[in-house]
Design a protein around this motif. Structure first.
Motif, PDB file in Angstrom:
ATOM      1  N   UNK A 114      66.125  28.279 -28.422  1.00 14.85           N
ATOM      2  CA  UNK A 114      65.044  27.586 -27.730  1.00 14.85           C
ATOM      3  C   UNK A 114      65.511  26.448 -26.823  1.00 14.85           C
ATOM      4  N   UNK A 115      66.814  26.205 -26.752  1.00 19.47           N
ATOM      5  CA  UNK A 115      67.339  25.091 -25.959  1.00 19.47           C
ATOM      6  C   UNK A 115      67.011  25.154 -24.483  1.00 19.47           C
ATOM      7  N   UNK A 116      67.174  26.329 -23.856  1.00 22.23           N
ATOM      8  CA  UNK A 116      66.927  26.436 -22.408  1.00 22.23           C
ATOM      9  C   UNK A 116      65.477  26.109 -22.082  1.00 22.23           C
ATOM     10  N   UNK A 117      64.553  26.710 -22.825  1.00 27.07           N
ATOM     11  CA  UNK A 117      63.136  26.450 -22.574  1.00 27.07           C
ATOM     12  C   UNK A 117      62.811  24.994 -22.850  1.00 27.07           C
ATOM     13  N   UNK A 118      63.312  24.478 -23.968  1.00 24.21           N
ATOM     14  CA  UNK A 118      63.033  23.099 -24.336  1.00 24.21           C
ATOM     15  C   UNK A 118      63.526  22.098 -23.313  1.00 24.21           C
ATOM     16  N   UNK A 119      64.759  22.259 -22.858  1.00 24.39           N
ATOM     17  CA  UNK A 119      65.305  21.287 -21.903  1.00 24.39           C
ATOM     18  C   UNK A 119      64.597  21.392 -20.553  1.00 24.39           C
ATOM     19  N   UNK A 120      64.209  22.593 -20.138  1.00 20.21           N
ATOM     20  CA  UNK A 120      63.455  22.734 -18.886  1.00 20.21           C
ATOM     21  C   UNK A 120      62.128  21.996 -18.988  1.00 20.21           C
ATOM     22  N   UNK A 121      61.438  22.183 -20.082  1.00 21.01           N
ATOM     23  CA  UNK A 121      60.144  21.545 -20.295  1.00 21.01           C
ATOM     24  C   UNK A 121      60.276  20.020 -20.384  1.00 21.01           C
ATOM     25  N   UNK A 122      61.305  19.561 -21.066  1.00 23.04           N
ATOM     26  CA  UNK A 122      61.508  18.118 -21.268  1.00 23.04           C
ATOM     27  C   UNK A 122      61.922  17.417 -19.976  1.00 23.04           C
ATOM     28  N   UNK A 123      62.825  18.036 -19.205  1.00 28.89           N
ATOM     29  CA  UNK A 123      63.296  17.389 -17.976  1.00 28.89           C
ATOM     30  C   UNK A 123      62.227  17.350 -16.890  1.00 28.89           C
ATOM     31  N   UNK A 124      61.362  18.370 -16.871  1.00 31.36           N
ATOM     32  CA  UNK A 124      60.392  18.501 -15.781  1.00 31.36           C
ATOM     33  C   UNK A 124      59.218  17.545 -15.959  1.00 31.36           C
ATOM     34  N   UNK A 125      59.270  16.438 -15.233  1.00 36.58           N
ATOM     35  CA  UNK A 125      58.137  15.532 -15.209  1.00 36.58           C
ATOM     36  C   UNK A 125      57.033  16.091 -14.340  1.00 36.58           C
ATOM     37  N   UNK A 126      57.430  16.854 -13.327  1.00 35.72           N
ATOM     38  CA  UNK A 126      56.493  17.489 -12.410  1.00 35.72           C
ATOM     39  C   UNK A 126      56.892  18.942 -12.251  1.00 35.72           C
TER      40      UNK A 126
END
Length: 172
Positions: A114-126
């Motif tokens: 789940x790391x790839x999805x999690x980091x994409x979601x966390x980094x994306x403020x917009x």
């Protein structure tokens, strides 16, 4: 530190893996995964991002995914096989990105869920358009990738500081 053109971060999940009687780290790609990795490589080439660096988990399936995708790119970036990316949490992946030297403009990280999805979601403020909704719809499937834009030093990359500009996944 702000830069003229945003840095690009691509988070690329390995393609579909097989389930032979080997350790998780040593699982190879399935036949479908080999096909999807090459298709993903063409989609990565279509982004036009001139990657300077590829950080790839040391697991067999991530290395195979990258070896099948990279020939599709116009320019082969320096590749570093990073064991810390295997089974890494989003926080651990952000810490890896924080270590990148600032002369590196665009990076691709090849890893696992789940790391790839999690980091994409966390980094994306917009998010641009419907990229976030498309990413969430199927939970970031094998061979999918997210493209994020980021202004600033790698050391300053933290939750909410990037923009999700695109998301791609292989068709069924």
């Amino acid at each position: 530190m702000s830069v003229a053109e945003p840095r690009k971060i691509v988070l690329f999940r390995h393609a579909k893996a097989d389930w032979p009687q080997v350790s998780d780290h040593d699982r190879p790609l399935a036949e479908r995964g080999r096909k999807d990795a090459a298709v993903a490589g063409r989609a990565l080439a279509g982004t036009g991002i001139p990657f300077d660096l590829a950080l790839c988990s040391g697991a067999v399936r991530t290395r195979e995914t990258w070896k099948l995708a990279v020939p599709e790119l116009a320019h082969r970036p320096k590749t570093v096989y990073e064991e810390r990316a295997y089974e890494a949490s989003p926080g651990e992946l952000i810490a890896l990105l924080n270590e990148i030297p600032d002369d590196v403009r665009h990076v691709i990280l090849i890893g696992h869920n789940p790391g790839m999805h999690g980091v994409a979601d966390i980094l994306a403020g917009e998010s641009d358009g419907d990229a976030r909704e498309r990413m969430r719809r199927r939970g970031f499937p094998a061979a999918g990738f997210a493209v994020l834009a980021y202004d600033g030093s790698w050391k300053g990359l933290e939750p909410g500081t990037a923009t999700l500009t695109d998301y791609w996944e292989p068709s069924e």
